[in-house]
Motif scaffolding. Structure first.
Motif, short mmCIF file in Angstrom:
data_model
loop_
_atom_site.label_atom_id
_atom_site.label_comp_id
_atom_site.label_asym_id
_atom_site.label_seq_id
_atom_site.Cartn_x
_atom_site.Cartn_y
_atom_site.Cartn_z
N ASP A 57 -10.37 -40.28 79.40
CA ASP A 57 -10.37 -40.03 80.84
C ASP A 57 -9.45 -40.98 81.60
O ASP A 57 -9.42 -40.97 82.83
CB ASP A 57 -11.79 -40.14 81.39
N ARG A 72 -10.29 -40.40 85.52
CA ARG A 72 -11.33 -39.50 86.03
C ARG A 72 -12.72 -40.08 85.77
O ARG A 72 -13.06 -40.42 84.63
CB ARG A 72 -11.21 -38.14 85.36
N ARG A 126 -16.33 -38.91 85.67
CA ARG A 126 -17.00 -37.62 85.54
C ARG A 126 -18.23 -37.53 86.44
O ARG A 126 -19.03 -38.45 86.53
CB ARG A 126 -17.43 -37.38 84.09
N ASP A 184 -16.26 -34.63 90.16
CA ASP A 184 -15.41 -35.63 89.52
C ASP A 184 -14.59 -36.36 90.58
O ASP A 184 -14.18 -35.77 91.59
CB ASP A 184 -14.45 -34.99 88.52
#
Length: 490
Positions: free
Chosen positions: A93, A111, A113, A185
């Motif tokens: 991520d 990112r 989540r 997100d």
């Protein structure tokens, strides 16, 4: 800024020609203590701890040269990626994506989540900065070292745009460490070449990695808070911006020996054209946003300026009021399209008459006006058929972002909580930011930071760039609260 803020006019340092300066090797990333992986257990931090963490990130970013001429946004992106993975974000991520045409043009996309109940929230900031030369700054300041002095942080990028980049990284680190689970997100994108260059990170990501940055809405630079003489005036939200467009003005001549000068000189011809342009003002052309801005600011400002704003917002606007507002570079840029000479070159030898003289004129065009109309106006002002005018860049107009209550309500609530009585004012950005690429792609972007600066002392792009120490930490708190409000969750 580009930004600003990116939305304010560049100062002389911004137009330095890097090619004319002695080459030097890129600065290495500053040596720092190893970043240890944090426990995944939820931990709460104190305001002092959050400020200290932000300052560390901020200092590291400032110390990494990310200029177009010799810097590297890849180094900066890798440094921020290391911090995010150390905080517990999964490696998959946190991606550093390097433009295939230039290994120095790296972009970070990370990112956090969420539950997936809504499309993501995008937090955008650019890593690149305008050129800065040590000799142009005050002797006790190094553009690539964060210096705290007299209540300010000095360094290239302190305001444009490494403050927001550092805050977004710190916000993601805090969210992960505290176990914050958003409804959607949260994507942080730190990108290359907003200030210029051929590898604009946002445009490249949209074209090649759209899924990584696709979002319902996003936050970026483009506005901020403004104060005058210590008093906060407003917290701005940029929902639209002027259109960036550069033109080349060129004069040509057959040249000859400098011992036999003639009146028809390419440099003189171009200089006369630029002199006419320098004395010209495009006509005032208010739009819905700028008319509303001056109407709102009339109740915030005091004295003659407040009266001028009220008269300017009237229909029709008062010419004397417009003239008074035009004495401010910022207000003038809100009133009209602006075109200014930013680069100049000519001649090929000191003992030869010039065969070519060339100037770059940078325009910031109102959204309701067209590039073609501006080029026609330039031709009329130059009034010399021997001086050619050609566009250097393609204009990229972008649609305004809707000022919905979903976005504006939390901005107003958080502004009121942190700075009671300070209004939120939607604005048109006077410069270009990377929000334009995202708006054109259908992602509404809002230029809002909560970073307050002096409306009469603009240093972004210029000598001794700085941001107030208190402004940085208040901006951190503002953006952290805003991100959580827009992302939802607990």
């Amino acid at each position: 800024m580009a930004s600003a803020l990116a939305f304010l006019v560049s100062l002389s340092c911004a137009t330095s020609d890097p090619a004319a300066q002695p080459a030097r090797a890129p600065r290495p990333a500053p040596v720092a203590a190893p970043i240890r992986a944090r426990s995944t257990r939820s931990t709460r931090s104190t305001p002092a701890e959050r400020q200290a963490a932000l300052r560390e990130i901020y200092a590291q970013l400032i110390a990494i040269d990310t200029t177009e001429a010799r810097g590297s946004t890849t180094v900066a992106a890798q440094a921020m990626a290391a911090r995010l993975t150390a905080a517990g974000l999964p490696a998959q991520d946190v991606q550093v994506l390097v433009h295939p045409d230039n290994p120095r043009k790296g972009n970070l996309v990370a990112r956090l989540r969420g539950r997936g109940g809504k499309k993501p929230l995008l937090l955008l900031a650019h890593l690149d900065v305008v050129e800065a030369l040590q000799k142009d700054w005050s002797p006790d300041l190094d553009p690539f070292k964060l210096t705290e002095k007299d209540g300010f942080f000095y360094g290239r990028g302190t305001s444009d745009d490494k403050a927001m980049a550092a805050i977004f990284v710190a916000t993601l680190v805090r969210a992960k460490q505290e176990g914050f689970t958003p409804e959607r997100d949260i994507i942080v994108a730190l990108t290359a070449d907003e200030e210029g260059g051929q590898q604009n990170g946002v445009a490249w990501l949209l074209a090649n990695h759209r899924a990584l940055v696709d979002a319902e809405l996003g936050l970026n630079e483009g506005a901020g808070g403004r104060f005058r003489q210590g008093k906060r005036l407003f917290n701005g939200v940029q929902a639209s911006e002027k259109v960036f467009q550069s033109f080349a003005l060129e004069a040509h001549n057959k040249g000859g020996h400098s011992a036999l000068p003639v009146k028809d000189n390419a440099i003189y011809r171009l200089a006369a054209a630029l002199d006419r342009l320098g004395k010209f003002d495009f006509p005032v052309n208010l739009n819905e946003v700028t008319r509303g801005y001056f109407g709102r600011m009339a109740s915030i400002e005091k004295g003659p300026m407040a009266a001028a704003m009220k008269a300017a917002a009237a229909t029709p606007p008062d010419p004397a009021a417009l003239a008074q507002l035009s004495t401010s570079a910022y207000y003038n840029a809100l009133l009209r399209t602006t075109c200014v000479a930013t680069q100049l070159s000519g001649g090929h030898a000191e003992n030869a008459l010039p065969q070519t003289a060339r100037a770059v004129v940078n325009c910031r065009i109102l959204p309701q006006e067209s590039s073609a109309d501006v080029q026609r106006t330039l031709a009329q002002v130059v009034a010399d058929a021997e001086v050619s005018i050609a566009p250097l860049t393609a204009p990229q107009p972008s649609p305004p972002s809707p000022l919905t209550r979903t976005v504006m309500a939390p901005i107003e609530q958080i502004t009121g909580a942190l700075w009671p009585g300070v209004p939120v004012v939607p604005i048109m950005g006077t410069g270009a930011t990377d929000s334009l690429y995202l708006r054109r792609a259908g992602i509404p972007m809002y230029g809002v930071s909560g970073l307050f600066s002096d409306i009469d002392d603009v240093r972004a792009h210029g000598k001794d760039e700085r941001l107030g120490v208190t402004a940085l930490y208040e901006g951190q708190e503002f953006l952290d609260r805003l991100v959580r409000a827009l992302a939802g969750g607990s």
